[in-house]
Scaffold this active site. Structure first.
Site, short mmCIF file in Angstrom:
data_model
loop_
_atom_site.label_atom_id
_atom_site.label_comp_id
_atom_site.label_asym_id
_atom_site.label_seq_id
_atom_site.Cartn_x
_atom_site.Cartn_y
_atom_site.Cartn_z
N ILE A 36 0.84 -1.19 0.00
CA ILE A 36 0.00 0.00 0.00
C ILE A 36 0.88 1.25 0.00
O ILE A 36 1.40 1.65 1.04
CB ILE A 36 -0.96 0.00 1.22
CG1 ILE A 36 -1.70 -1.33 1.31
CG2 ILE A 36 -1.92 1.18 1.14
CD1 ILE A 36 -2.42 -1.74 0.05
N GLU A 37 1.04 1.83 -1.17
CA GLU A 37 1.86 3.02 -1.33
C GLU A 37 1.05 4.22 -1.80
O GLU A 37 1.42 5.35 -1.54
CB GLU A 37 2.99 2.75 -2.33
CG GLU A 37 3.95 1.67 -1.89
CD GLU A 37 5.01 1.42 -2.92
OE1 GLU A 37 5.53 2.38 -3.51
OE2 GLU A 37 5.34 0.24 -3.14
N GLY A 38 -0.01 3.98 -2.55
CA GLY A 38 -0.82 5.08 -3.09
C GLY A 38 -2.19 5.08 -2.45
O GLY A 38 -2.69 4.07 -2.00
#
Length: 116
Positions: A96-98
């Site tokens: 989960i980066e964006g």
């Protein structure tokens, strides 16, 4: 030369969202390949998220619906449209980066509930 069992112990399966088609692009030949890897003690997990794009789970009901979908289509549940046919993945990697960080913990709890 390394033994075969020490060369690869984990394979990440990353499905790419095809923005033009509005869905997930999946290659149907994966089922055989997944089972072959697992037969050689290689864990195969689905990786979701990534740095590109924006995605979120809001409200918590989204997390529940995603958990139902992941369980039924990739992790041992039942679906008449299972994209990997009869292959069952060993788990999920959350990259989960964006997007937002809300409700991903809910998703994990919902998925964990299926594995009991």
């Amino acid at each position: 030369m390394a033994s075969q069992s020490s060369v690869v112990s984990l394979l990440l399966l990353s499905l790419v969202v095809d923005c033009n088609a509005g869905g997930i692009a999946i290659y149907w030949g994966f089922s055989f390949d997944i089972k072959a890897c697992q037969a050689n003690s290689v864990k195969v997990i689905l990786s979701i998220g990534g740095e590109a794009g924006s995605y979120s789970l809001a409200p918590s009901e989204d997390a529940r619906q995603v958990a139902i979908y992941l369980w039924n289509n990739f992790l041992g549940g039942h679906s008449s449209n299972c994209p990997l046919k009869n292959a069952v993945l060993d788990g999920v990697d959350f990259d989960i980066e964006g997007g937002g960080n809300l409700h991903w913990d809910d998703l994990v709890r919902y998925l964990k509930g299926y594995s009991k």
